[in-house]
Design a protein around this motif. Structure first.
Motif, PDB file in Angstrom:
ATOM      1  N   GLY A  72       0.821  -1.203   0.000  1.00 31.03           N
ATOM      2  CA  GLY A  72       0.000   0.000   0.000  1.00 31.03           C
ATOM      3  C   GLY A  72       0.854   1.251   0.000  1.00 31.03           C
ATOM      4  O   GLY A  72       2.049   1.229  -0.324  1.00 31.03           O
ATOM      5  N   GLU A  73       0.263   2.345   0.409  1.00 32.84           N
ATOM      6  CA  GLU A  73       0.942   3.631   0.417  1.00 32.84           C
ATOM      7  C   GLU A  73       2.073   3.638   1.444  1.00 32.84           C
ATOM      8  O   GLU A  73       1.861   3.361   2.618  1.00 32.84           O
ATOM      9  CB  GLU A  73      -0.059   4.747   0.743  1.00 32.84           C
ATOM     10  N   MET A  74       3.286   3.949   1.002  1.00 37.32           N
ATOM     11  CA  MET A  74       4.435   3.996   1.911  1.00 37.32           C
ATOM     12  C   MET A  74       5.165   5.334   1.826  1.00 37.32           C
ATOM     13  O   MET A  74       6.252   5.482   2.364  1.00 37.32           O
ATOM     14  CB  MET A  74       5.412   2.853   1.612  1.00 37.32           C
ATOM     15  N   GLY A  75       4.606   6.295   1.126  1.00 34.06           N
ATOM     16  CA  GLY A  75       5.222   7.608   1.039  1.00 34.06           C
ATOM     17  C   GLY A  75       6.034   7.768  -0.232  1.00 34.06           C
ATOM     18  O   GLY A  75       6.484   6.794  -0.838  1.00 34.06           O
ATOM     19  N   PRO A  76       6.261   9.019  -0.652  1.00 31.90           N
ATOM     20  CA  PRO A  76       6.926   9.292  -1.929  1.00 31.90           C
ATOM     21  C   PRO A  76       8.395   8.907  -1.973  1.00 31.90           C
ATOM     22  O   PRO A  76       8.947   8.727  -3.054  1.00 31.90           O
ATOM     23  CB  PRO A  76       6.751  10.812  -2.086  1.00 31.90           C
ATOM     24  N   GLU A  77       9.041   8.778  -0.808  1.00 30.89           N
ATOM     25  CA  GLU A  77      10.472   8.495  -0.824  1.00 30.89           C
ATOM     26  C   GLU A  77      10.796   7.045  -1.183  1.00 30.89           C
ATOM     27  O   GLU A  77      11.892   6.744  -1.653  1.00 30.89           O
ATOM     28  CB  GLU A  77      11.087   8.809   0.541  1.00 30.89           C
ATOM     29  N   VAL A  78       9.863   6.139  -0.958  1.00 31.52           N
ATOM     30  CA  VAL A  78      10.127   4.713  -1.156  1.00 31.52           C
ATOM     31  C   VAL A  78      10.034   4.365  -2.639  1.00 31.52           C
ATOM     32  O   VAL A  78       9.114   4.775  -3.333  1.00 31.52           O
ATOM     33  CB  VAL A  78       9.147   3.855  -0.337  1.00 31.52           C
ATOM     34  N   ARG A  79      11.002   3.606  -3.114  1.00 30.02           N
ATOM     35  CA  ARG A  79      10.985   3.120  -4.494  1.00 30.02           C
ATOM     36  C   ARG A  79      10.086   1.882  -4.584  1.00 30.02           C
ATOM     37  O   ARG A  79      10.164   0.994  -3.733  1.00 30.02           O
ATOM     38  CB  ARG A  79      12.394   2.762  -4.953  1.00 30.02           C
ATOM     39  N   LEU A  80       9.257   1.828  -5.601  1.00 30.82           N
ATOM     40  CA  LEU A  80       8.302   0.731  -5.755  1.00 30.82           C
ATOM     41  C   LEU A  80       8.357   0.224  -7.187  1.00 30.82           C
ATOM     42  O   LEU A  80       8.353   1.009  -8.137  1.00 30.82           O
ATOM     43  CB  LEU A  80       6.891   1.214  -5.420  1.00 30.82           C
ATOM     44  N   GLN A  81       8.413  -1.100  -7.339  1.00 28.61           N
ATOM     45  CA  GLN A  81       8.452  -1.711  -8.664  1.00 28.61           C
ATOM     46  C   GLN A  81       7.510  -2.901  -8.699  1.00 28.61           C
ATOM     47  O   GLN A  81       7.622  -3.816  -7.880  1.00 28.61           O
ATOM     48  CB  GLN A  81       9.870  -2.157  -9.000  1.00 28.61           C
ATOM     49  N   ALA A  82       6.584  -2.901  -9.666  1.00 26.52           N
ATOM     50  CA  ALA A  82       5.667  -4.026  -9.824  1.00 26.52           C
ATOM     51  C   ALA A  82       6.421  -5.226 -10.379  1.00 26.52           C
ATOM     52  O   ALA A  82       7.237  -5.092 -11.296  1.00 26.52           O
ATOM     53  CB  ALA A  82       4.526  -3.640 -10.756  1.00 26.52           C
ATOM     54  N   LEU A  83       6.155  -6.405  -9.828  1.00 27.28           N
ATOM     55  CA  LEU A  83       6.816  -7.629 -10.262  1.00 27.28           C
ATOM     56  C   LEU A  83       5.889  -8.488 -11.123  1.00 27.28           C
ATOM     57  O   LEU A  83       6.285  -8.984 -12.164  1.00 27.28           O
ATOM     58  CB  LEU A  83       7.293  -8.430  -9.047  1.00 27.28           C
ATOM     59  N   PHE A  84       4.648  -8.675 -10.691  1.00 25.96           N
ATOM     60  CA  PHE A  84       3.683  -9.393 -11.513  1.00 25.96           C
ATOM     61  C   PHE A  84       2.273  -9.163 -10.984  1.00 25.96           C
ATOM     62  O   PHE A  84       2.086  -8.747  -9.845  1.00 25.96           O
ATOM     63  CB  PHE A  84       3.993 -10.896 -11.589  1.00 25.96           C
ATOM     64  N   ARG A  85       1.308  -9.409 -11.844  1.00 29.65           N
ATOM     65  CA  ARG A  85      -0.102  -9.325 -11.462  1.00 29.65           C
ATOM     66  C   ARG A  85      -0.668 -10.728 -11.356  1.00 29.65           C
ATOM     67  O   ARG A  85      -0.294 -11.617 -12.113  1.00 29.65           O
ATOM     68  CB  ARG A  85      -0.886  -8.501 -12.482  1.00 29.65           C
ATOM     69  N   ASP A  86      -1.578 -10.910 -10.414  1.00 32.13           N
ATOM     70  CA  ASP A  86      -2.155 -12.227 -10.192  1.00 32.13           C
ATOM     71  C   ASP A  86      -3.658 -12.081 -10.007  1.00 32.13           C
ATOM     72  O   ASP A  86      -4.177 -10.982  -9.785  1.00 32.13           O
ATOM     73  CB  ASP A  86      -1.518 -12.863  -8.944  1.00 32.13           C
ATOM     74  N   HIS A  87      -4.377 -13.192 -10.095  1.00 35.72           N
ATOM     75  CA  HIS A  87      -5.816 -13.178  -9.890  1.00 35.72           C
ATOM     76  C   HIS A  87      -6.203 -14.375  -9.030  1.00 35.72           C
ATOM     77  O   HIS A  87      -5.446 -15.343  -8.902  1.00 35.72           O
ATOM     78  CB  HIS A  87      -6.570 -13.215 -11.232  1.00 35.72           C
ATOM     79  N   TYR A  88      -7.398 -14.297  -8.465  1.00 35.63           N
ATOM     80  CA  TYR A  88      -7.848 -15.332  -7.544  1.00 35.63           C
ATOM     81  C   TYR A  88      -8.442 -16.530  -8.272  1.00 35.63           C
ATOM     82  O   TYR A  88      -9.074 -16.393  -9.324  1.00 35.63           O
ATOM     83  CB  TYR A  88      -8.871 -14.761  -6.561  1.00 35.63           C
ATOM     84  N   VAL A  89      -8.196 -17.693  -7.688  1.00 33.79           N
ATOM     85  CA  VAL A  89      -8.765 -18.946  -8.188  1.00 33.79           C
ATOM     86  C   VAL A  89      -9.352 -19.713  -7.009  1.00 33.79           C
ATOM     87  O   VAL A  89      -9.062 -19.419  -5.849  1.00 33.79           O
ATOM     88  CB  VAL A  89      -7.701 -19.819  -8.899  1.00 33.79           C
ATOM     89  N   GLY A  90     -10.178 -20.689  -7.338  1.00 30.73           N
ATOM     90  CA  GLY A  90     -10.709 -21.581  -6.312  1.00 30.73           C
ATOM     91  C   GLY A  90      -9.821 -22.802  -6.169  1.00 30.73           C
ATOM     92  O   GLY A  90      -9.209 -23.263  -7.144  1.00 30.73           O
ATOM     93  N   VAL A  91      -9.740 -23.347  -4.960  1.00 35.78           N
ATOM     94  CA  VAL A  91      -8.909 -24.520  -4.693  1.00 35.78           C
ATOM     95  C   VAL A  91      -9.685 -25.499  -3.812  1.00 35.78           C
ATOM     96  O   VAL A  91     -10.249 -25.105  -2.779  1.00 35.78           O
ATOM     97  CB  VAL A  91      -7.594 -24.132  -3.986  1.00 35.78           C
ATOM     98  N   VAL A  92      -9.715 -26.756  -4.255  1.00 37.43           N
ATOM     99  CA  VAL A  92     -10.339 -27.831  -3.467  1.00 37.43           C
ATOM    100  C   VAL A  92      -9.442 -29.057  -3.526  1.00 37.43           C
ATOM    101  O   VAL A  92      -8.518 -29.134  -4.344  1.00 37.43           O
ATOM    102  CB  VAL A  92     -11.744 -28.192  -4.006  1.00 37.43           C
TER     103      VAL A  92
END
Length: 296
Positions: free
Chosen positions: A152-172
């Protein structure tokens, strides 16, 4: 200058950060008795108790609070000076990196990350710190080197880089009724479910989508841990809904299927403090994380 022992300041910095002889010893890869002896020397040099017993913990004295930030700055400056190199020699690199992430992400990335690191930098040690309060202070003061997760929000000084996007699945579990045939919203809602929430919430976006269809599900277990949810699903008739990457990382005894309702995707990122922006070893670790978490 010959009487100055920088190791005392390194130990003092660890003690003032952790406020515990045991934790400071773990941070510095030393034994608690060794840190206790060093604390005795620190008390002698500063002519102050520095840390005193307060119940089960240790509390800093006013003198310790007064010098804490200066000690940390000096130690970080010394480390930066020692790390200045024209070329990064991975074969001889000796360094401990602390990565803060969830237990699910640790299970997902640790084996591949360690294999990659050990192949090129056998002297590097990884320490995985559990998620707690995702505060920027831990990045600022060096308690952690990199934060990995849904950040989440950590302030403007912190460097942030997206690594990957994921989505939810069901598991049984394999053999579960939902493992056979199309999973409709009705069949999905008719089962008993596990919710994953660090805040103990059993209601979320899946329930909102089901209610829009005039349906509701019964959440009978709430856990803060994705691995716990997957273990419960593998040994019961309960249904877990988790990010696909986590489900694929622990496939044994499980059947994964698309959810019958729409949910927002999540972004897994890495965050670090800008003082490590140009640090060559830190840049290399960030590249390793990108490599092991990149989705095809």
């Amino acid at each position: 200058m010959q009487s100055i022992d920088l190791n005392l300041l390194v130990a003092l910095d660890a003690l003032l950060t952790d406020r515990s002889v045991t934790k400071a010893a773990e941070r510095l890869n030393l034994s608690p008795p060794a840190i206790s002896r060093t604390l005795g020397r620190i008390r002698h040099v500063f002519k102050d108790p520095i840390l005193v017993r307060a119940g089960r913990n240790m509390a800093p004295t006013p003198r310790a609070e007064e010098i804490r930030e200066d000690v940390h700055r000096v130690v970080e400056l010394a480390r930066a000076l020692m790390r200045q190199e024209s070329d990064l020699d991975l074969v001889h690199l000796e360094r401990v990196f602390t990565v803060r992430t969830s237990d699910a992400l640790t299970l997902m990335l640790a084996p591949r990350l360690m294999a990659l690191i050990r192949a090129s930098a056998p002297g590097v040690q990884l320490r995985f710190a559990p998620e707690g309060e995702e505060d920027v202070e831990a990045l600022r003061d060096g308690r952690i080197d990199i934060d990995v997760g849904v950040i989440g929000e950590m302030g403007p000084e912190v460097r942030l880089q997206a690594l990957f996007r994921d989505h939810y699945v069901g598991v049984v579990r394999k053999g579960h009724p939902l493992a056979q045939g199309p999973v409709t919203p009705e069949r999905f809602a008719a089962c008993e479910h596990i919710a994953v929430s660090r805040r103990g919430r059993g209601y979320g976006p899946i329930d909102v989508q089901l209610e829009a269809l005039g349906l509701s599900r019964a959440v009978v277990v709430i856990t803060a841990s994705v691995p716990e949810a997957l273990m419960l699903a593998a040994s019961s008739d309960l249904v877990a809904s988790v990010p696909e990457g986590f489900a694929n990382a622990i496939q044994q005894g499980l059947c994964v299927f698309p959810l019958p309702v729409q949910t927002d995707s999540i972004t897994i990122s890495q965050a670090w403090h800008p003082r490590f922006e140009a640090d060559k070893a830190h840049k290399w670790l960030r590249a390793c994380l990108r490599q092991v978490l990149a989705k095809d």
